[in-house]
Write an enzyme that holds these catalytic residues in place. Structure first.
Site, PDB file in Angstrom:
ATOM      1  N   HIS A 360      68.297  38.258  50.252  1.00 12.24           N
ATOM      2  CA  HIS A 360      68.772  39.558  49.617  1.00 12.24           C
ATOM      3  C   HIS A 360      70.182  39.407  48.784  1.00 12.24           C
ATOM      4  O   HIS A 360      70.653  40.217  48.356  1.00 12.24           O
ATOM      5  CB  HIS A 360      68.423  40.610  50.008  1.00 12.24           C
ATOM      6  CG  HIS A 360      67.207  40.862  50.600  1.00 12.24           C
ATOM      7  ND1 HIS A 360      66.357  41.937  49.878  1.00 12.24           N
ATOM      8  CD2 HIS A 360      66.277  40.549  51.384  1.00 12.24           C
ATOM      9  CE1 HIS A 360      65.128  42.046  50.134  1.00 12.24           C
ATOM     10  NE2 HIS A 360      64.999  41.023  51.330  1.00 12.24           N
ATOM     11  N   LYS A 548      74.991  54.542  44.738  1.00 13.87           N
ATOM     12  CA  LYS A 548      74.676  53.215  45.666  1.00 13.87           C
ATOM     13  C   LYS A 548      75.611  53.231  46.661  1.00 13.87           C
ATOM     14  O   LYS A 548      76.698  53.833  46.757  1.00 13.87           O
ATOM     15  CB  LYS A 548      74.732  51.972  44.893  1.00 13.87           C
ATOM     16  CG  LYS A 548      75.958  51.988  43.822  1.00 13.87           C
ATOM     17  CD  LYS A 548      76.098  50.843  42.987  1.00 13.87           C
ATOM     18  CE  LYS A 548      75.268  50.885  41.691  1.00 13.87           C
ATOM     19  NZ  LYS A 548      74.221  50.078  41.731  1.00 13.87           N
ATOM     20  N   ARG A 549      75.508  52.071  47.648  1.00 19.06           N
ATOM     21  CA  ARG A 549      76.576  51.881  48.666  1.00 19.06           C
ATOM     22  C   ARG A 549      77.839  51.541  47.936  1.00 19.06           C
ATOM     23  O   ARG A 549      77.830  51.062  46.947  1.00 19.06           O
ATOM     24  CB  ARG A 549      76.027  50.741  49.520  1.00 19.06           C
ATOM     25  CG  ARG A 549      75.180  51.273  50.439  1.00 19.06           C
ATOM     26  CD  ARG A 549      75.644  52.296  51.589  1.00 19.06           C
ATOM     27  NE  ARG A 549      76.464  51.774  52.577  1.00 19.06           N
ATOM     28  CZ  ARG A 549      76.191  51.490  53.612  1.00 19.06           C
ATOM     29  NH1 ARG A 549      75.196  52.104  54.263  1.00 19.06           N
ATOM     30  NH2 ARG A 549      77.259  51.049  54.307  1.00 19.06           N
ATOM     31  N   LYS A 554      80.360  46.117  43.683  1.00 19.66           N
ATOM     32  CA  LYS A 554      79.475  47.165  42.962  1.00 19.66           C
ATOM     33  C   LYS A 554      80.421  47.706  41.930  1.00 19.66           C
ATOM     34  O   LYS A 554      80.070  48.344  40.965  1.00 19.66           O
ATOM     35  CB  LYS A 554      78.814  48.013  43.876  1.00 19.66           C
ATOM     36  CG  LYS A 554      77.433  47.274  44.458  1.00 19.66           C
ATOM     37  CD  LYS A 554      77.006  48.272  45.528  1.00 19.66           C
ATOM     38  CE  LYS A 554      76.039  47.910  46.550  1.00 19.66           C
ATOM     39  NZ  LYS A 554      74.653  47.357  45.951  1.00 19.66           N
ATOM     40  N   THR A 656      67.738  47.899  42.802  1.00 15.20           N
ATOM     41  CA  THR A 656      66.681  48.791  42.398  1.00 15.20           C
ATOM     42  C   THR A 656      66.757  49.963  42.102  1.00 15.20           C
ATOM     43  O   THR A 656      66.039  50.354  41.438  1.00 15.20           O
ATOM     44  CB  THR A 656      65.825  48.686  43.856  1.00 15.20           C
ATOM     45  OG1 THR A 656      66.622  49.166  45.149  1.00 15.20           O
ATOM     46  CG2 THR A 656      65.062  47.535  43.963  1.00 15.20           C
ATOM     47  N   LYS A 660      65.076  52.758  39.474  1.00 13.44           N
ATOM     48  CA  LYS A 660      64.578  54.141  39.289  1.00 13.44           C
ATOM     49  C   LYS A 660      65.114  54.791  38.255  1.00 13.44           C
ATOM     50  O   LYS A 660      64.430  55.637  37.698  1.00 13.44           O
ATOM     51  CB  LYS A 660      65.003  54.572  40.745  1.00 13.44           C
ATOM     52  CG  LYS A 660      64.429  54.035  41.939  1.00 13.44           C
ATOM     53  CD  LYS A 660      65.308  54.173  43.177  1.00 13.44           C
ATOM     54  CE  LYS A 660      64.889  53.335  44.381  1.00 13.44           C
ATOM     55  NZ  LYS A 660      66.016  52.797  45.400  1.00 13.44           N
TER      56      LYS A 660
HETATM   57  C1  26Q Z   1      73.713  42.145  58.826  1.00 16.38           C
HETATM   58  C2  26Q Z   1      74.205  41.706  60.248  1.00 16.38           C
HETATM   59  C3  26Q Z   1      74.813  42.752  60.756  1.00 16.38           C
HETATM   60  C4  26Q Z   1      75.047  44.066  60.488  1.00 16.38           C
HETATM   61  C5  26Q Z   1      74.519  44.445  59.238  1.00 16.38           C
HETATM   62  C6  26Q Z   1      73.832  43.395  58.359  1.00 16.38           C
HETATM   63  C7  26Q Z   1      73.311  43.774  57.176  1.00 16.38           C
HETATM   64  C8  26Q Z   1      72.708  44.834  56.896  1.00 16.38           C
HETATM   65  C9  26Q Z   1      72.161  45.343  55.755  1.00 16.38           C
HETATM   66  C10 26Q Z   1      73.339  42.936  56.050  1.00 16.38           C
HETATM   67  C11 26Q Z   1      72.779  43.105  54.939  1.00 16.38           C
HETATM   68  C12 26Q Z   1      71.951  44.494  54.709  1.00 16.38           C
HETATM   69  C13 26Q Z   1      71.755  44.779  53.324  1.00 16.38           C
HETATM   70  C14 26Q Z   1      71.389  44.242  52.078  1.00 16.38           C
HETATM   71  C15 26Q Z   1      71.108  44.600  51.089  1.00 16.38           C
HETATM   72  O1  26Q Z   1      70.802  45.795  51.090  1.00 16.38           O
HETATM   73  N1  26Q Z   1      70.810  43.878  49.903  1.00 16.38           N
HETATM   74  C16 26Q Z   1      70.280  44.435  48.797  1.00 16.38           C
HETATM   75  O2  26Q Z   1      68.781  44.039  48.573  1.00 16.38           O
HETATM   76  C17 26Q Z   1      68.238  44.736  47.628  1.00 16.38           C
HETATM   77  C18 26Q Z   1      66.806  44.462  48.049  1.00 16.38           C
HETATM   78  O3  26Q Z   1      66.591  43.096  47.449  1.00 16.38           O
HETATM   79  C19 26Q Z   1      68.886  44.260  46.363  1.00 16.38           C
HETATM   80  O4  26Q Z   1      68.105  44.710  45.138  1.00 16.38           O
HETATM   81  C20 26Q Z   1      70.450  44.349  46.265  1.00 16.38           C
HETATM   82  O5  26Q Z   1      70.667  43.788  45.141  1.00 16.38           O
HETATM   83  C21 26Q Z   1      71.068  43.692  47.388  1.00 16.38           C
HETATM   84  O6  26Q Z   1      72.337  43.947  47.644  1.00 16.38           O
END
Ligand code: 26Q
Length: 821
Positions: A360, A548-549, A554, A656, A660
């Site tokens: 991702h 978004k976050r 971003k 995503t 929406k």
């Molecule tokens: C990893 C290790 C320790 C703590 C947290 C994490 C962690 C948590 C969440 C690493 C990554 C995430 C989230 C990533 C994420 O949301 N990526 C998004 O995924 C979407 C679905 O595919 C995409 O549309 C976005 O572009 C992408 O940023």
């Protein structure tokens, strides 16, 4: 109890009243809103339960393959409304509510928001489950039942404050504890070598054990027969676990507090998004999820198919949602080798055939690399399996790339004292998936280029999607009705039918109706946000939205700096005029991400500055929404007119939220990044606003090392003027240097880092030009509405039903379950 088909207005009413009487000994007049909600939810749950058995029975009789979708996050949003919609029972319940003196809105509002995810990755998992059940595909989502979900955000004095999310205080009406499937998860310990005839296997001694208890949540498909489930594992210390009490239904009494790390496993969701964090407890969470799911899956497999493990890939698929559940690979190896006593080579093949992986992100700071020491100590057997996987892999790589140690090190599972989870996922699974076409290309040509050379057949790109149930039907009932009356109801089952709307983009009467729906949704959102946060919005202004976050890539800053430039124009030119705009922001920052928090602060300071300016506040309003979450998004998407998708090209894997917005008619202003590329292709350049560097240009610029943000600062006077306000006291007279560090990060390469690493200054001019075009186009209301209609009409491909069909054809090969009539 009535049959499924017998849930009519009258039986629903009777059931609600009955439950109030039996659970709380009260009448509807005496009941609190929470009690009413509980009685309604229990009624809906009864209705779901009648379908619940079908998946289980059909899967056994048809011996159907099942998917386990493992994800450390599932950001489902509230369940009641979605369940009513998918059961096709909303109308009956609304009638029943009316006769009981209740409103749908009032009842829905009582449900706590389950925030078991950070953002896109977790929300995608939730959309996927909705589509899997809708398409009658047998699947189980697997995650952790975090006691505390993502923090709730308050804005105090313009800054983010985190408040714990106690979503389980009043219980969870939808979950069913399934104690008979509880399993033991083992950490630490020493490895013992054993022999069974000539077979060698490893067992563990002196481990620290924890019990994983599953709570199952029904996932109802839209008008379908299948009810899939989301299994949420909860961690309990064995010595604190009282099975008798648990079996008797006393779930709280069955557990006690403890301060061991293992006991904390399901306490809290880590709030980082797109950032790796090397905490040991996080590693333990990941193994906990993986081991619990696999132990259950293998037990279930053997129950149905017996001991022939070679059947496994025909009957079971494991999907790992990013690398967080990557230990599916060594854990399945452990079960096959140490518990089922299968040979290593066979185990490796079966594992590979069962497992697929979706990536991702290409952000380096998000790639998981665990210290080898930590892995060895926490999970000795898993670590030793990874060593053997690594040894065999490196041997093969050496045959292919003799002497190229750097390259091999780069591709290895274990190298430079770290375990590279993504490498293990690629080397040991059957499919590596990107989440948009562009992202798939970048994985092949850059992030995983070496692997692409060795195993090109594994690489695919399946563009993400969103469920039109939650994001159109549930969120936007007025547009949904207009669609029904214009193109019929077919779009509700096949989102591609939204294209039938295209001819109506030139139908004046329809354009007028569509514009009216958009206006009503703006008014509805304004009332809602006023009620909940006291924010006053004017639906007669343009609603321009970035939610978004908060992350530097971003580029919320690009948006904010552009607003600051507009402000300066108004301030310095009394005759300046523009179409009045409301800029809406919503974003949570990871609590430890200082720069992100600073940007939130900056946006809020800017909002106050503009609000206090007698002329600027006639044209511009900034609304920073607190605690942006799924429920807020459901209200906001239908009310949006402009969708801000500003990521530095190549950095946003898909996005995503962009989908929406589009499905609800908002027009995109964005870079050619992630799925924006596909949105722009579909709607054409007249119906979106593309700006900025392209991903290949960004990559080339980074590689050349020639970018000088300072040059842009010096040559663009308006931009310089705005940037100077970050430290010269005009924005924050009490603390002139409040945002100096933000300014410095954009202009200077302090601390060895590059200035403006996300190219905010570089893309500013192009963004400003796109905004100016957009602003001018908006003045022609009919032409603008036409763009909105084209966006809705073209959004069908972004249904997650299409995404799931593609995954199924290319990777999982599940058969839909059919109910024999
Ligand atoms: C990893 C290790 C320790 C703590 C947290 C994490 C962690 C948590 C969440 C690493 C990554 C995430 C989230 C990533 C994420 O949301 N990526 C998004 O995924 C979407 C679905 O595919 C995409 O549309 C976005 O572009 C992408 O940023």
């Amino acid at each position: 109890m009535p049959l499924v088909s017998e849930y009519t207005k009258d039986t629903i009413k009777e059931s609600i009243l009955n439950k109030l009487l039996r659970y709380y000994g009260c009448t509807i007049e005496e009941a609190t809103p929470k009690q009413v909600y509980a009685a309604v939810a229990a009624t809906v749950r009864d209705q779901i339960m009648l379908k619940w058995r079908f998946e289980k029975e059909a899967r056994r009789t048809e011996k159907a393959k099942r998917l386990y979708y493992l994800s450390i996050e599932f950001l489902t949003g509230r369940w009641l409304h979605n369940n009513l919609l998918n059961l096709c029972s909303t109308a009956e319940y609304e009638q029943a509510f009316a006769e009981l003196g209740l409103t749908l809105r009032g009842v829905l509002h009582e449900e706590p928001e389950p925030a078991l995810g950070n953002g896109g990755l977790g929300r995608l998992a939730a959309c996927f489950l909705d589509s899997l059940a809708t398409l009658n595909l047998p699947a189980m989502g697997c995650t952790i039942r975090y006691e505390y979900g993502l923090f709730r955000q308050r804005i105090v004095d313009g800054q983010q404050v985190e408040v714990p999310d106690e979503w389980l205080t009043y219980g969870n009406a939808w979950e069913i504890p399934t104690q008979r499937d509880a399993v033991v998860i083992r950490f630490g310990g020493q490895m013992m070598e054993n022999w069974m005839g000539d077979k060698n296997y490893i067992s563990l001694q002196n481990t620290e054990d924890i019990i994983a208890v599953p709570y199952d949540l029904p996932i109802v498909g839209y008008g379908s027969d299948v009810v899939d489930r989301l299994r949420m594992w909860s961690a309990v210390l064995p010595k604190n676990f009282n099975l008798e009490k648990f079996s008797a239904g006393d779930y709280n009494g069955a557990t006690q507090e403890s301060d061991s790390l293992a006991a904390q496993i399901s306490k809290v969701l880590y709030p980082e998004d797109n950032t790796y964090n090397g905490k040991k407890l996080r590693l333990m969470q990941e193994y906990f999820l993986v081991s619990a799911t696999l132990q259950y899956a293998i037990k279930d497999f053997k129950r149905i198919y017996g001991a022939n493990m070679e059947l496994l890939p025909q009957k079971v698929a494991f999907h790992i949602n990013d690398t967080h559940p990557a230990m599916v690979i060594p854990e399945l190896m452990r079960i096959l080798v140490d518990e089922e006593h299968l040979p290593w080579e066979l185990s490796e093949r079966l594992t590979r055939e069962c497992v697929a992986y979706t990536n991702h992100t290409i952000m380096a700071e998000a790639l998981e690399k665990w210290p080898e020491d930590m892995m060895r100590e926490t999970l000795p057997r898993i670590y030793s399996i990874m060593q053997e996987l690594n040894r065999r892999l490196c041997q093969k790589l050496f045959d292919r790339f003799p002497g190229e140690w750097d390259r091999i090190g780069h591709m290895a599972i274990l190298a430079y004292d770290q375990a590279h989870m993504a490498n293990m996922c690629i080397a040991c699974s059957s499919a590596v998936n990107g989440v948009s076409q562009l992202h798939g290309d970048i994985l092949k040509r850059s992030t995983f280029a070496d692997y692409y050379k060795v195993m090109p057949e594994k690489f695919t790109a399946i563009t993400n999607g969103i469920t039109p149930r939650r994001w159109l039907m549930l969120a936007n009932p007025t547009l949904s009705s207009l669609l029904d009356e214009t193109i019929g109801q077919g779009w509700r089952h096949d989102a591609m039918e939204l294209e039938k709307l295209l001819p109506f983009a030139d139908d004046a009467a329809f354009v007028e109706k569509f514009a009216k729906v958009k206006y009503e949704n703006k008014a509805r959102f304004s009332r809602w946000i006023n009620r909940h946060q006291g924010i006053v919005l004017d639906p007669d202004t343009m609603f321009d939205v970035q939610v978004k976050r908060l992350h530097e890539y971003k580029r919320q800053l690009l948006n904010a700096l552009h607003i600051l430039v507009l402000y300066n124009r108004i301030d310095s030119d009394p005759s300046y005029t523009m179409a009045p705009r409301t800029f809406i922001f919503g974003a949570k920052a990871a609590p430890g991400y200082r720069r992100a928090k600073e940007i939130i602060h900056f946006i809020n300071v800017l909002a106050a500055k503009i609000a206090a300016h007698p002329r600027a506040n006639q044209f511009i309003k900034i609304a920073f929404l607190q605690n942006y979450n799924v429920s807020t998004a459901e209200m906001l998407m239908p009310a949006s007119e402009v969708s801000e998708q500003l990521s530095t090209a190549s950095k946003e894997a898909s996005g995503t939220g962009n989908m929406k917005f589009m499905m609800n008619g908002a027009v995109t202003i964005g870079t050619l990044d992630g799925a924006n590329v596909e949105i722009a292709d579909l709607v054409g350049e007249k119906n979106c606003y593309i700006f900025g560097m392209r991903s290949k240009e960004v990559e080339a610029l980074y590689a050349s090392g020639t970018y000088r943000a300072l040059d842009i600062y010096e040559s663009n006077i308006e931009l310089r003027h705005a940037l100077d306000m970050l430290f010269d006291g005009r924005l924050t007279p009490d603390n002139p240097k409040m945002f100096e560090s933000l300014y410095r990060a954009l202009v200077f390469s302090d601390n060895g880092g590059m200035a403006d690493p996300y190219l905010v200054l570089k893309d500013f001019g192009s963004y400003q030009a796109a905004q100016t075009r957009l602003g001018a186009d908006y003045l022609d209301a009919k032409a603008w509405t036409r763009k909105e209609i084209v966006n809705v009409a073209k959004s069908g491909v972004f249904s997650s039903d299409r995404t799931i069909r593609e995954y199924n054809e290319k990777i999982w090969h599940l058969q839909p379950l059919v109910r024999k009539k």
